[in-house]
Design a protein around this motif. Structure first.
Motif, PDB file in Angstrom:
ATOM      1  N   ARG A   7       0.773  -1.233   0.000  1.00  0.00           N
ATOM      2  CA  ARG A   7       0.000   0.000   0.000  1.00  0.00           C
ATOM      3  C   ARG A   7       0.808   1.289   0.000  1.00  0.00           C
ATOM      4  O   ARG A   7       0.496   2.177  -0.774  1.00  0.00           O
ATOM      5  N   ARG A  14       1.790   2.647  -3.325  1.00  0.00           N
ATOM      6  CA  ARG A  14       0.792   2.686  -4.385  1.00  0.00           C
ATOM      7  C   ARG A  14       0.798   3.969  -5.190  1.00  0.00           C
ATOM      8  O   ARG A  14       0.539   3.946  -6.377  1.00  0.00           O
ATOM      9  N   GLY A  15       1.108   5.076  -4.540  1.00  0.00           N
ATOM     10  CA  GLY A  15       1.137   6.343  -5.270  1.00  0.00           C
ATOM     11  C   GLY A  15       2.046   6.252  -6.485  1.00  0.00           C
ATOM     12  O   GLY A  15       1.625   6.521  -7.604  1.00  0.00           O
ATOM     13  N   GLN A  21       0.887   3.607  -8.975  1.00  0.00           N
ATOM     14  CA  GLN A  21      -0.298   4.141  -9.615  1.00  0.00           C
ATOM     15  C   GLN A  21       0.074   5.020 -10.804  1.00  0.00           C
ATOM     16  O   GLN A  21      -0.478   4.880 -11.893  1.00  0.00           O
ATOM     17  N   GLY A  22       1.056   5.900 -10.583  1.00  0.00           N
ATOM     18  CA  GLY A  22       1.487   6.789 -11.661  1.00  0.00           C
ATOM     19  C   GLY A  22       1.957   6.001 -12.865  1.00  0.00           C
ATOM     20  O   GLY A  22       1.602   6.313 -13.995  1.00  0.00           O
ATOM     21  N   VAL A  62       1.255   2.865 -13.676  1.00  0.00           N
ATOM     22  CA  VAL A  62       0.148   2.138 -14.314  1.00  0.00           C
ATOM     23  C   VAL A  62      -0.586   3.075 -15.258  1.00  0.00           C
ATOM     24  O   VAL A  62      -0.883   2.750 -16.406  1.00  0.00           O
ATOM     25  N   GLU A  63      -0.819   4.278 -14.757  1.00  0.00           N
ATOM     26  CA  GLU A  63      -1.545   5.257 -15.559  1.00  0.00           C
ATOM     27  C   GLU A  63      -0.779   5.626 -16.822  1.00  0.00           C
ATOM     28  O   GLU A  63      -1.341   5.682 -17.908  1.00  0.00           O
ATOM     29  N   ARG A 112      -2.359  14.205 -13.212  1.00  0.00           N
ATOM     30  CA  ARG A 112      -1.240  13.464 -13.803  1.00  0.00           C
ATOM     31  C   ARG A 112      -1.297  13.421 -15.316  1.00  0.00           C
ATOM     32  O   ARG A 112      -1.218  12.361 -15.930  1.00  0.00           O
ATOM     33  N   THR A 172      -7.796   3.184 -11.332  1.00  0.00           N
ATOM     34  CA  THR A 172      -6.794   4.246 -11.162  1.00  0.00           C
ATOM     35  C   THR A 172      -7.487   5.593 -10.971  1.00  0.00           C
ATOM     36  O   THR A 172      -7.040   6.418 -10.176  1.00  0.00           O
TER      37      THR A 172
END
Ligand SMILES: Nc1ncnc2c1ncn2[C@@H]1O[C@H](COP(=O)(O)OP(=O)(O)OP(=O)(O)O)[C@@H](O)[C@H]1O
Ligand SMILES: [Mg+2]
Lengths: 300, 284
Positions: free
Chosen positions: A11, A14-15, A18-19, A21-22, B154, B203
């Motif tokens: 966890r 994750r930040g 997350q970036g 993944v995006e 982002r 996300t």
């Protein structure tokens, strides 16, 4: 993240994850775009019309050579027509013919633009005007503007103002009509989105309605030009007079009077050429640019 | 069209003034909770009803809705398809007027639609900039603010991208940035992620939670996806169908960040789904 045991442990990071993944998703989903190479443009865009023109010339020449049509008063040979062009060019008349008509056509078109645009806005936005004028606009759009030549000659005499009147009657309905249908077809979602952002009243018109209506307006302009040019040629052919100068329509009429089919062909080819050239050089690129910017043009 | 807008706005303003007067009156009569202090709630709906003229006469879509959204609160509005969720959001956004009842918001809310509703004649950056421009941010500050907002969702470097060049998820993020650019205290979201695939939606849930925590916005989020509702909200409000009424509410005190797969989220979702099923069954 597939392992449920480690869910809590991962966890804190994750930040960052997350970036990435995006970023991966974004890269996957955005289409790769590139300009088509020059060779492809030539093969797909320029070659086909050239072949079509060459084919027409071959058939034309064959009609003459094989004596299928052997009356030069009915069908001149391509060489005769070419000679006609050459003479006109050498005597310095050719550009004069073109300019006489084109300057009239463009000035008339600009005038039609200046009248048709506010008229279109009014029809689109004022209920009473819409009810009164919209049927008239659609009616005028289907009326061939040649019909206006005789009354225009009678009312305004044989001069330029009569030419402009005929152009206006041909082009204004198309331009105004294009703007009206452009505005009518603005998706309500855009209007609502604009309203939540505070774009109401004049600000809404300027920031939302007009840009959203632009494709319809441009289609109207394009048709307006075609109608301008057609009505002008009709006016020039029917109402040729020495004080009006010799434009392309008058050239055609002169050719008929002199029984010179080569001259008639010369005029027809020039009229065709100007009409196509203005559309190809001005309106099509403009329309393509607008549509492409909005992603409304898949290819081309 | 200008006249129609102007009229609608004038009517809305008049209605707001009337409401303020009403609220002030209520305050005078002594009920402190009904005070006109706008800072106490981001949105307050009292006995709100809405009916449309249908084929068989008036059709009552929303019936006597009472709903408060506190400042900084995240509320999801859950309900079956066609129960009036969008209608309710439109009322709160001021795009439509209630047939009865009173509705107050703390300033003009920003609304994010189910479709991205970005303007295709503008680039992503210019879309966001338009929102800034319309609320009077000076030209010199706009560009920097747009870049900030793009960074917040982002999307660094997406300024010059055309809308059609963006993926569905990116479009929704630009739309979110545009909504945030309005600098409203209340963000209304109408099923903004419904059309996206599961991973992209995941996300974006994380993004939304992060942005909500960073900005302290109030959010009223509409969905028909129970897990999404539980994943995001502090409070889930279930609407019944035909007519839409507040059927039940749940407070969700599972700590953020949550995931849709988390056991407590799944458990509560199951429970809510049962109640929702019951609601729908009533119409069978
Ligand atoms: N402008 C309108 N005129 C008439 N009826 C309307 C109008 N807008 C909505 N309705 C009706 O109101 C009801 C609720 O519609 P609404 O769009 O609010 O549902 P929803 O809960 O958002 O559904 P969904 O989850 O499918 O988006 C529907 O039965 C619809 O037919
Ligand atoms: Mg809806």
């Amino acid at each position: 993240m597939a392992d449920t045991e480690t869910t809590t442990a991962t966890r804190p990071t994750r930040g960052a994850e997350q970036g990435s993944v995006e970023a991966g998703l974004d890269a996957l989903e955005v289409p790769a775009t590139s300009r088509p190479p020059l060779r492809q443009t030539v093969v797909h865009k320029i070659l086909p019309p050239l072949i079509a023109v060459a084919l027409v010339l071959v058939v034309w020449q064959a009609l003459i050579s094989l004596k299928i049509v052997d009356d030069p008063a009915k069908l001149p040979s391509p060489a005769d027509v070419g000679r006609e062009f050459e003479n006109a060019w050498l005597e310095g008349r050719l550009l004069g013919y073109i300019w006489t008509s084109v300057s009239r056509g463009l000035l008339g078109f600009l005038l039609a633009l200046a009248i048709g645009t506010p008229l279109g806005l009014l029809v689109a936005r004022v209920k009473f005007v819409r009810a009164a004028v919209k049927p008239v606009l659609s009616g005028l759009q289907s009326l061939p503007s040649v019909a206006w030549v005789p009354p225009a000659v009678i009312w305004l005499g044989l001069d330029n103002s009569m030419m402009y009147a005929v152009i206006l009657l041909g082009a204004v309905p198309s331009i105004a009509g294009g703007l009206v249908s452009g505005i009518d077809q603005v998706p309500p979602l855009f209007l609502r989105a604009g309203r939540t952002m505070g774009a109401t009243g004049l600000r809404g018109a300027w920031h939302i309605v007009l840009p959203a209506a632009l494709p319809g307006y441009l289609a109207g302009l394009k048709q307006g030009w075609a109608f301008s040019w057609r009505s002008l040629m009709a006016a020039e052919i029917i109402a040729s007079s020495p004080d009006l100068g010799i434009g392309l329509g008058a050239l055609l009429e002169n050719g008929r009077n002199a029984s010179s089919m080569a001259m008639v062909f010369e005029a027809i080819l020039l009229i065709l050429f100007v009409g196509v050239a203005v559309d190809l050089l001005v309106f099509s690129p403009l329309e393509r640019r607008v549509l492409r910017g909005r992603g409304l043009l898949v290819k081309g | 069209m200008a006249t129609t807008y102007a009229k609608a706005e004038k009517a809305a303003r008049a209605a707001q003034a009337a409401e303020a007067a009403e609220a002030a009156e209520a305050a005078e009569t002594g009920s402190a909770s009904e005070s006109a202090d706008a800072g106490r709630y981001a949105a307050r709906l009292r006995h709100v009803s809405k009916s449309f003229a249908g084929p068989g006469g008036e059709q009552l879509v929303l019936d006597d809705i009472d709903l408060d959204v506190a400042p900084g609160e995240f509320v999801t509005l859950l309900g079956a398809s066609g129960c009036g969720k969008s209608t309710l959001l439109n009322l709160v956004a001021g795009l439509d007027r209630p047939s009865a009842g009173s509705l107050t918001t703390d300033g003009r809310p920003a609304l994010m639609f189910q479709e991205h509703a970005l303007f295709p004649w503008l680039t992503a950056g210019k879309n966001i900039e338009l929102a800034l421009r319309l609320r009077g941010v000076p030209a010199s500050e706009r560009r920097a603010r747009v870049e900030e907002l793009l960074a917040l969702v982002r999307l660094h470097g997406a300024y010059g991208k055309r809308v059609h060049e963006l993926s569905g998820g990116m479009r929704q993020r630009v739309a979110m940035a545009r909504a945030l650019a309005q600098d409203s205290r209340l963000l209304l979201m109408d099923e903004p992620f419904a059309a996206l695939d599961a991973i992209t939606r995941d996300t974006l849930h994380d993004e939304l939670t992060r942005i909500w925590q960073e900005t302290g916005l109030s959010v009223l989020f509409v969905t028909h996806n129970v897990r999404e509702a539980v994943r995001l909200a502090q409070r889930v409000v279930l609407l019944s169908s035909r007519p839409g009424r507040v059927a039940r509410e749940w407070t969700v005190d599972i700590p953020q960040p949550r995931r849709v797969e988390d056991a407590p989220v799944a458990e509560l979702s199951l429970q809510i789904t049962e109640v929702l099923r019951g609601e729908i069954r009533r119409h069978g």
